[in-house]
Design a protein around this motif. Structure first.
Motif, PDB file in Angstrom:
ATOM      1  N   LYS A 198       1.907   6.940   5.557  1.00 55.68           N
ATOM      2  CA  LYS A 198       3.246   6.392   5.783  1.00 55.68           C
ATOM      3  C   LYS A 198       4.021   6.272   4.475  1.00 55.68           C
ATOM      4  O   LYS A 198       3.487   6.504   3.397  1.00 55.68           O
ATOM      5  CB  LYS A 198       3.123   5.008   6.441  1.00 55.68           C
ATOM      6  CG  LYS A 198       2.373   5.025   7.750  1.00 55.68           C
ATOM      7  CD  LYS A 198       3.252   5.613   8.794  1.00 55.68           C
ATOM      8  CE  LYS A 198       2.681   5.362  10.185  1.00 55.68           C
ATOM      9  NZ  LYS A 198       3.606   5.838  11.201  1.00 55.68           N
ATOM     10  N   LYS A 199       5.246   5.803   4.622  1.00 59.07           N
ATOM     11  CA  LYS A 199       6.163   5.712   3.494  1.00 59.07           C
ATOM     12  C   LYS A 199       5.503   5.035   2.282  1.00 59.07           C
ATOM     13  O   LYS A 199       4.980   3.923   2.384  1.00 59.07           O
ATOM     14  CB  LYS A 199       7.379   4.904   3.934  1.00 59.07           C
ATOM     15  CG  LYS A 199       8.561   5.016   3.017  1.00 59.07           C
ATOM     16  CD  LYS A 199       9.765   4.310   3.657  1.00 59.07           C
ATOM     17  CE  LYS A 199      10.884   4.197   2.633  1.00 59.07           C
ATOM     18  NZ  LYS A 199      12.021   3.447   3.161  1.00 59.07           N
ATOM     19  N   GLY A 200       5.519   5.754   1.151  1.00 61.71           N
ATOM     20  CA  GLY A 200       5.024   5.178  -0.100  1.00 61.71           C
ATOM     21  C   GLY A 200       3.519   4.939  -0.149  1.00 61.71           C
ATOM     22  O   GLY A 200       3.029   4.321  -1.103  1.00 61.71           O
ATOM     23  N   ALA A 201       2.783   5.394   0.837  1.00 64.74           N
ATOM     24  CA  ALA A 201       1.336   5.152   0.849  1.00 64.74           C
ATOM     25  C   ALA A 201       0.603   6.282   0.116  1.00 64.74           C
ATOM     26  O   ALA A 201       1.134   7.375  -0.069  1.00 64.74           O
ATOM     27  CB  ALA A 201       0.833   5.045   2.278  1.00 64.74           C
ATOM     28  N   THR A 202      -0.631   5.976  -0.295  1.00 60.70           N
ATOM     29  CA  THR A 202      -1.461   6.979  -0.957  1.00 60.70           C
ATOM     30  C   THR A 202      -2.821   7.035  -0.266  1.00 60.70           C
ATOM     31  O   THR A 202      -3.442   5.998  -0.041  1.00 60.70           O
ATOM     32  CB  THR A 202      -1.690   6.602  -2.439  1.00 60.70           C
ATOM     33  OG1 THR A 202      -0.446   6.635  -3.109  1.00 60.70           O
ATOM     34  CG2 THR A 202      -2.642   7.573  -3.122  1.00 60.70           C
ATOM     35  N   VAL A 203      -3.241   8.243   0.062  1.00 57.03           N
ATOM     36  CA  VAL A 203      -4.587   8.417   0.616  1.00 57.03           C
ATOM     37  C   VAL A 203      -5.315   9.465  -0.220  1.00 57.03           C
ATOM     38  O   VAL A 203      -4.780  10.553  -0.457  1.00 57.03           O
ATOM     39  CB  VAL A 203      -4.546   8.896   2.084  1.00 57.03           C
ATOM     40  CG1 VAL A 203      -5.943   9.284   2.579  1.00 57.03           C
ATOM     41  CG2 VAL A 203      -3.976   7.811   2.988  1.00 57.03           C
ATOM     42  N   THR A 204      -6.505   9.128  -0.691  1.00 56.50           N
ATOM     43  CA  THR A 204      -7.368  10.183  -1.215  1.00 56.50           C
ATOM     44  C   THR A 204      -8.570  10.272  -0.291  1.00 56.50           C
ATOM     45  O   THR A 204      -9.120   9.266   0.144  1.00 56.50           O
ATOM     46  CB  THR A 204      -7.844   9.956  -2.672  1.00 56.50           C
ATOM     47  OG1 THR A 204      -8.940   9.048  -2.689  1.00 56.50           O
ATOM     48  CG2 THR A 204      -6.727   9.460  -3.574  1.00 56.50           C
TER      49      THR A 204
END
Lengths: 410, 274
Positions: A198-204
């Motif tokens: 989602k907006k502005g989120a980070t997933v690694t």
């Protein structure tokens, strides 16, 4: 017809549809039933050979430095939990999440198509759990969630559906390890994974595969990245396998969304790898970087695909494949594609396949290494995971896992 | 017993050697009865026109594959080197600073320096502050913070490349160092610092040094004992390095060696045939 019935219908219609790429696998040759395994309170309660193999694919048996753990043995979810103090994250089996959250129908099969091929159809019609991981809005979880999908029964087909949601402004790191029991030599794994950043989120998301030599693997992955979101996907596989075919696809739907795909693959024995990544850049300012480092040893056959599509202006993407051939029986086939559909998209690719240069070997040997040591150093250097975006401790840990695995196979 | 003794060396090079400008065709005789003796701590300069066999001489001492010794011997500290593999020669105490080292992605400069010094790869768990390569990088004028974790050769300038090579030679603490054109592609300021470092090292460690060069700039720092002029795969003349350089600068190789009439220099450019 309910939404679920509609999906069932679509899946039924696609039951015999071969995938666009990869060898067509006869799923019926595998067994579907597996005995039920009791839940455990922690990984340490699992048998040593289960925990040991899980460890080799990055799963920390004592669950230290983890926000949460998911463990699926065959079709049984034996553990799905988050640490008590980790309020910002939720780890469930997908089956439970669907019964618990009505809103999940807005995500289920929205980043991947249920009727893409017989494997996605299988995952819908004969779903065996999978994980649901959600980072709540604003939660910044520097400790990763670990998820293990484990085949413990000879000849089993395991088909899971995973959903990962990073809500607005959150940060989520996932280590997914997939492996088999030491007694298992053949089987099939089908894994659907859907990511919503989602907006502005980070997933690694770091996926480490360590299958048995006669296992067929068909992951099906889709990711949707919103404004200012970042999705980093790392794929690591150093062990021989019968075949793996996957073509994960990310779509940047929001302004300034970012995607990075990175694969490190060591193909050996008779392994057949057909691995790609695809990114649609649909919003201004979105960026993608895809890199593959591929080593082909023994009689392995490696296909490295990439597809970068710039649909609007002010987008940028780069696709890179480097292949290293060890021996004359192995092959690497790089197939990069770039597609610009709007003025002002900046897309590029480079691919290079070759063997270890004699000049490099002799150079290292003139510093005192014998030929084997010099080759090993070049190979390790080639697979050096320079993965930006991971927290330092996680980077170090992944490096350790790679070293551990590479010592065993190389 | 001499440190290095080369007797009547004949070398042919095969087609596995590529990427060198002056590589002749397969089975080409390059060295034709070369003799050279070096004692411990001596500094020798080798010069000669392109194609005279200077590189083949170094490759033969190092033991590169594709350089076939058809006659003669190379003895180091009393040990016959042929057919010893490259790494065993390195372990005996022969170390080279290459003219054009390769790039090796993913292999860190700190690690190759450690390897040259027979030390294990850096492991931050056992050694939080890297302490083998770091002082050597400082010594050769490369900022350890910037260069420790760089991939070998990748994105290095000409001068940085030479310094990185010399750091590896220092780490090896060799009995014989071979400097293959340490002055090519380096600006005058870098050249001076490199030469000063090398000169000090040679003096302090009584290390023998074989320098291949076309220029005299670094000689005052390295204080060579003798210079040899190669041509046609053997040493044609030996003597006081400064006198020889002066004469060659004045006359050119051709006339100096008395091989062709004055004024014909083209032949020299292409490598002389005798």
């Amino acid at each position: 017809m309910s939404w679920k019935e509609e999906l069932t219908k679509k899946a039924s219609d696609a039951q015999d549809k071969p995938a666009k790429f990869g060898e067509d696998i006869d799923i019926s040759q595998f067994r579907e039933e597996a005995s039920v395994v009791q839940q455990v309170a922690s990984i340490s309660q699992l048998p040593d050979d289960v925990a040991g193999n899980a460890k080799s694919v990055g799963i920390n048996p004592d669950e230290d430095n983890r926000s949460g753990t998911f463990f699926q043995l065959d079709h049984s979810v034996v553990l799905a939990c988050q640490k008590k103090e980790m309020e910002g994250v939720e780890v469930l089996s997908t089956t439970q999440a669907i019964s618990q959250y009505d809103w999940l129908k807005d995500y289920y099969w929205k980043a991947a198509a249920v009727d893409a091929d017989k494997y996605t159809a299988m995952a819908e019609l004969h779903q065996n759990a999978g994980y649901f991981i959600r980072a709540k809005a604003g939660a910044r979880l520097t400790m990763p969630v670990q998820a293990c999908l484990f085949i413990g029964t000879q000849g089993l087909v395991q088909s899971v559906h995973n959903i990962i949601i990073a809500e607005e402004g959150s940060e989520l790191h996932v280590i997914a390890g997939c492996t088999t029991h030491p007694s298992v030599s053949s089987g099939m794994h089908i894994g659907v994974s859907e990511f919503y950043v989602k907006k502005g989120a980070t997933v690694t998301f770091t996926m480490i595969h360590g299958w048995a030599e006669d296992v067929d693997v068909r992951p099906r992955t889709g990711a949707i990245i919103e404004e200012g979101g970042t999705f980093i996907s790392n794929y690591i596989c150093f062990k021989p396998v019968r075949s793996i075919q996957m073509y994960p696809t990310a779509t940047c739907v929001g302004k300034d969304a970012r995607v990075r795909f990175h694969s490190l693959i060591y193909g050996s024995k008779n392994s057949l790898f057909d691995i790609g990544s695809r990114v649609f850049l649909q919003a201004e300012g979105s960026r993608a970087e895809m890199t593959a480092r591929i080593i082909a040893a023994d009689s392995s056959r490696m296909i490295s695909r990439g597809h970068l599509i710039g649909e609007v202006s002010e987008t940028k993407g780069h696709l890179e494949c480097r292949g290293l051939l060890l021996g004359n029986k192995a092959s690497i086939h790089a197939i990069p594609e770039i597609e610009g559909k709007a003025e002002g998209c900046d897309l590029s690719h480079e691919a290079a396949v070759g063997k270890i240069q004699q000049a490099q070997l002799c150079y290292l040997m003139s510093r005192g290494l014998n030929e084997e040591e010099a080759t090993a150093l070049i190979v390790r250097g080639f697979l050096d995971p320079e993965i930006p975006g991971l927290p330092e401790h996680l980077k170090y840990e992944i490096k350790r896992t790679i070293e551990m695995t590479s010592e065993k196979v190389m | 017993m001499s440190l290095l003794e080369i007797k009547d060396l004949h070398v042919e090079i095969g087609d596995s050697i590529s990427g060198r400008g002056s590589t002749p065709a397969k089975g080409k005789k390059v060295l034709n009865g070369l003799n050279l003796t070096m004692e411990q701590g001596e500094v020798h300069v080798i010069m000669g026109p392109n194609g005279s066999g200077k590189s083949t001489l170094t490759m033969s001492i190092l033991g590169y594959p594709g350089y076939e010794i058809t006659a003669g011997t190379i003895t180091f500290s009393g040990t016959e080197l042929n057919p010893m593999p490259i790494y065993e020669r390195a372990r005996l105490g022969i170390s080279i600073a290459y003219q054009t080292p390769p790039e090796i992605r993913g292999v860190k400069l700190r690690d190759i320096i450690r390897i040259a010094g027979s030390k294990p790869l850096w492991n931050p768990q056992d050694e939080p502050e890297e302490n083998i390569a770091t002082p050597l990088l400082k010594k050769v004028g490369l900022n350890p913070e910037q260069f420790r974790d760089r991939d070998i050769g990748v994105g290095f300038s000409g001068g940085e490349r030479k310094r990185a090579e010399i750091a590896q030679v220092f780490a090896a603490m060799p009995k014989l160092m071979i400097l293959d054109e340490p002055d090519s592609g380096v600006d005058i300021d870098s050249l001076k610092t490199i030469a000063v470092d090398l000169g000090e090292y040679i003096k302090e460690n009584a290390c023998a040094c074989l320098i291949i060069t076309h220029y005299r700039h670094i000689l005052p720092y390295l204080k060579p004992d003798i210079a040899h002029v190669m041509c046609g795969g053997k040493i044609m003349k030996s003597g006081n390095p400064f006198e020889i350089f002066t004469k060659i600068e004045e006359k050119g190789y051709c006339e100096y060696l008395g091989l062709c009439p004055p004024g014909i220099k083209e032949e020299t450019e292409r490598g002389m045939k005798i």
